[in-house]
Design an enzyme around this catalytic site. Structure first.
Site, PDB file in Angstrom:
ATOM      1  N   ASN A   7       0.871  -1.176   0.000  1.00 25.87           N
ATOM      2  CA  ASN A   7       0.000   0.000   0.000  1.00 25.87           C
ATOM      3  C   ASN A   7       0.908   1.225   0.000  1.00 25.87           C
ATOM      4  OD1 ASN A   7      -1.830   2.023   0.478  1.00 25.87           O
ATOM      5  ND2 ASN A   7      -2.824   1.017   2.223  1.00 25.87           N
ATOM      6  N   ARG A  90      -2.475  -2.139  -3.508  1.00 27.01           N
ATOM      7  CA  ARG A  90      -3.690  -1.345  -3.338  1.00 27.01           C
ATOM      8  C   ARG A  90      -3.598  -0.147  -4.287  1.00 27.01           C
ATOM      9  NH1 ARG A  90      -5.288   3.231   0.972  1.00 27.01           N
ATOM     10  NH2 ARG A  90      -7.411   3.471   0.276  1.00 27.01           N
ATOM     11  N   GLU A 383      -8.316  -5.131   4.975  1.00 30.01           N
ATOM     12  CA  GLU A 383      -8.126  -4.866   3.545  1.00 30.01           C
ATOM     13  C   GLU A 383      -6.968  -5.689   2.992  1.00 30.01           C
ATOM     14  OE1 GLU A 383      -8.972  -0.300   2.919  1.00 30.01           O
ATOM     15  OE2 GLU A 383      -8.468  -0.707   4.987  1.00 30.01           O
TER      16      GLU A 383
END
Ligand code: AMP
Length: 400
Positions: A7, A90, A383
């Site tokens: 991320n 992500r 997530e």
């Protein structure tokens, strides 16, 4: 399969290495303040967390450091790079092009680059992470998981703005939504916890962290969400204002002499809990100030709760009721005070909180009264697991 979840933010690179089959987390860490003189790498599981101060010029250097830490050093997670089977990234904005996650190839990189116009703060750092991984892990398959994909099921009546239609055609001005991976995860878990098939459940999901969004998930698909073209819309947040009268924008620009950057900065960085309280964007500090008698801090809390309460009402109307309401993310998972304020007075709508259960801490749990027609749950978001799972599915299919 071991999947490295990345991320990448503008000055950070967060990562987690996970064995998808066992869901075991093998490594976790973050490089922060990348690009500045005082960057550091925080990593390690549980109590074994370490912090190395180390200059990191860019995401490329950060990625090299992460890989080194994964295969060597005190928090080593694997014997060699060959034990990392795939990487999941992500990516915030997938536009209308990506209703689901995708394997990253040249075409995907081109598309994510094009979509940067819609997410100038978010897609470029994700691309930096993708390029760095390609360089340091050549040949390892990569997948992009988009925040927006989950909301591609919205109907035009939910995603269009009542503006001239040409703005949609020419510039893609529409609601895209954000935090989709979190809303997908917690709504799936909620159906499971409720014992209702996902395809039959009606769930209101409240992701309340520094960024906040609410969604209506009906029969396994998202039908509405509070964030819009950008992550500024909808709920009041830590530093973001959420939905306001749009005419305030030109008015404030004129009376404060602000340009577009100035007004964007004001709405994104100086508003929300921070803007009203003048204390902090962190709910814990705002609450402390309110308890010590700070009126503006108390007002900020009341306004925040009211904004979320209104969305609960909107989504009950949108779905014709709900089987469950889920609280997740920093505030949703941890603040019993805020959960209570949001749901107080909604008994007439079938939402009855159990004060005792709400006060308890823990993982996935019910916090509504046993006879509450609408069940209320706290479900910690994950997530990273969703990104790892999508990566696993797409990469497994590649080798078939
Ligand atoms: P996130 O962006 O999901 O990390 O959430 C950050 C927000 O969660 C901040 O506003 C924190 O104040 C809030 N938060 C985290 N822990 C707690 C807690 N124990 N009580 C109240 N708020 C919390």
């Amino acid at each position: 399969m071991n999947v490295l979840v990345i991320n990448a933010g503008s000055s950070s690179l967060k990562y987690q290495l996970m064995n998808v089959e066992t869901q075991e987390i093998l490594a976790i860490g973050i490089c922060e303040k990348v690009g500045s003189g005082d960057s550091f790498h925080k990593y390690g599981l549980g109590d074994a967390e370490r912090l190395d101060e180390t200059p990191l010029k860019d995401h490329d250097e950060a990625m090299a450091l992460v890989i080194e830490a994964l295969v060597d050093g005190p928090a080593k997670a694997v014997g060699s790079l060959s034990e990392i089977d795939a990487v999941g990234h992500r990516v915030v904005q997938g536009g209308q092009h990506y209703p689901v996650s995708t394997v990253i190839d040249e075409e995907a990189i081109e598309k994510i680059t094009e979509l940067s116009v819609l997410a100038p703060l978010h897609n470029p750092p994700a691309l930096m992470g993708i390029h760095a991984c390609r360089k340091h892990m050549p040949g390892v398959p990569m997948v992009a998981v988009f925040d927006t994909s989950f909301f591609q099921t919205l109907e035009p009546k939910a995603y269009m703005y009542p503006l001239p239609y040409e703005l949609y055609e020419k510039h893609g001005v529409r609601k895209y939504g954000m935090h989709g991976t979190s809303h997908r995860y917690v709504s799936e878990r909620a159906a499971d916890v409720l014992g209702i098939p996902y395809g039959k459940a009606r769930v209101i999901t409240l992701h309340l962290g520094n960024g906040c969004s609410a969604s209506a998930v009906k029969e396994g698909i998202a039908v509405d969400t509070s964030m819009g073209l950008t992550p500024l819309d909808g709920l009041m947040m830590g530093t973001r204002c959420g939905a306001i009268d749009p005419a305030i924008v030109p008015f404030v620009m004129e009376c404060e002499g602000l340009d577009t950057n100035g007004v964007n900065n004001l709405m994104n960085k100086k508003s929300g809990l921070l803007g009203i309280s003048g204390v902090s964007n962190d709910l814990r500090s705002v609450q402390e100030a309110a308890e010590a008698g700070n009126g503006r801090a108390a007002l900020a809390i009341d306004m925040y709760a009211k904004a979320v309460k209104k969305y609960v009402g909107i989504y009950l109307a949108v779905m014709g009721g709900a089987d469950g309401i889920v609280f997740t993310a920093g505030i949703g998972e941890n603040s019993a005070m805020m959960r209570e304020k949001i749901l107080e007075g909604l008994e007439g709508l079938g939402i009855v909180l159990d004060a005792g259960k709400n006060a308890l801490r823990g993982g996935e749990r019910f916090i509504s009264a046993d006879d509450s027609p609408v069940k209320v749950m706290v479900i910690p978001t994950n997530e990273e697991y969703m990104i790892a799972r999508d990566t696993f599915d797409l990469v497994s299919a590649l080798s078939k």
